[in-house]
Design an enzyme around this catalytic site. Sequence first.
Site, PDB file in Angstrom:
ATOM      1  N   SER A   1       0.817  -1.219   0.000  1.00 16.14           N
ATOM      2  CA  SER A   1       0.000   0.000   0.000  1.00 16.14           C
ATOM      3  C   SER A   1       0.853   1.273   0.000  1.00 16.14           C
ATOM      4  O   SER A   1       1.655   1.486  -0.897  1.00 16.14           O
ATOM      5  CB  SER A   1      -0.961  -0.045   1.199  1.00 16.14           C
ATOM      6  OG  SER A   1      -2.014   0.869   1.050  1.00 16.14           O
TER       7      SER A   1
ATOM      8  N   ASP B   1      -5.107  -3.980  -3.282  1.00 14.23           N
ATOM      9  CA  ASP B   1      -4.197  -3.661  -2.193  1.00 14.23           C
ATOM     10  C   ASP B   1      -3.994  -4.863  -1.262  1.00 14.23           C
ATOM     11  O   ASP B   1      -4.953  -5.422  -0.730  1.00 14.23           O
ATOM     12  CB  ASP B   1      -4.806  -2.493  -1.414  1.00 14.23           C
ATOM     13  CG  ASP B   1      -3.877  -1.860  -0.410  1.00 14.23           C
ATOM     14  OD1 ASP B   1      -3.063  -2.580   0.189  1.00 14.23           O
ATOM     15  OD2 ASP B   1      -3.981  -0.633  -0.210  1.00 14.23           O
TER      16      ASP B   1
END
Length: 500
Positions: A52, A332
């Site tokens: 991320s 993600d």
Amino acid sequence: MEIFHNHQEDVPNIAILGAGGGLRAMIALHGTLQELQKHGLLDTIMYLCGVSGATWCMSSLYNNGDWAEKLQALEKHMCDALTKSTWNLRKATEMLLEAAKDENYSLTEFWAYTVVYGMLHELDKGHLSEQRGASENGNNPYPIYAAVDERSFCKVTEYSPETWFEFTPHEASFLGYGASVPMEYFGSEYKNGVIKKQKEEKNMSYLQGLWGSCIGSKEENEKVIKDMFFGIFKRNRGSHSPFSVANESGWEGTLEGFPAPTLEPEASTMDSSITGEIVSSVGLAVDLARMLSKTTYDLLHWKWGTISNFLYKCSGIDTPELVNEKVISLVDAGIAINCAYPLVLRPDRKVKLILSFDYGPFDPFQTLKQAAKYCEENCIPFPKLDEKLLQDPDNPSDCYIFRGEGAPTVMHFPLFNKVNCPGERSTTQGSCATLPLAGTRRLGLHKGPSAKDCPGSMLERPFPSPANYQHCCEVPRTAHLDPCFTLQKDPSAWRGFSSC
């Protein structure tokens, strides 16, 4: 030569894991790397692996072949970008209109070219494969960017290797299937291992949006997308065009804290006036209608990260639900484990020391516990966690060390700890939110180019004295090329890792 080989075998492979956490993680990882460099330890690191927001830091650094030698200058560039510039609506719209022409357009493109661009203030049209030079020159750790396959995650959870997907400058890979494709052909259409339609490699801004697509809850992400969508394209009654951006004050009310974009013309293939030429040009009007329609559809169906499946109809993979799908959905990795232990624990990477930096907003031991469970379920050596050390998540120490026979040593560093922010962890944590739409203000960057005002000293010292692991890092690396990588010159077929 034999002496040199034996000496190399004695040197531990060391991996840094940067946890997710939006802008907070991006800034904190930069500070972590600077501190390692300051103490002469950065060139001992073999792998740098991010999730991320940490990938935003990595992807920016690896645009510079010698980034490890000029981190201080790059810090100033990052702070200037966050505090002294903004994002450009025309550039964002141009990228969106072009992206929407692809049949696999999803919310990832919209997120990348509006929300992530709006936070980072930089659009990167470069490609991950272009970072090979920076990863092969022996000066920098080898970069690994984490994602997960949404379909597998929903069916088999974060504790299955099939869930995990990794990106490097050389390859895009399914961890659990031992299958990869050269990075420059990721997104091209394959059938039974043969390329059918070559597409242009995805740019770095798109990948930043993919890797950092879940930096808030689903409700937070949905609200941000809707507000951005209507904030950009809502009708301005005072304009001659049905499509125009609100003025700056109106923008601030639409999406609280998000910086208003500039409307200054940019050098671009698009005409200089986006409010006038879009309507007068039939082609652009069609493009805009397509993008608006697709974004609305994707929002209703919550469609993210869709891209051509290079394992489509591949006879070498015994997973019908995967090989029968023309498209996969990558998102993600923070929705699974917010620190990508599975990627550095591949056996052939032979990692002996893991430096885990937790930048997340919740339990500072959650990723450790998840990693331990992942390893237990997949028969991977991992040190036993001493539960007595993990009993105070609200007031953690600045460093934890876990060792085990035949397992890598894990050193875990919570960013928010009783050393960095004694007695005020929750307050400091809240001031550095994961999805800080007014992020440069909340992170203390508004005061000037130095980010050392940030709570928790993110760019100053987010971990304790390196003396604790100095003895593990005494021999510098001469090269950082991933031993699991073998140069693939033939793009016409996917390949599996021979031994990874």
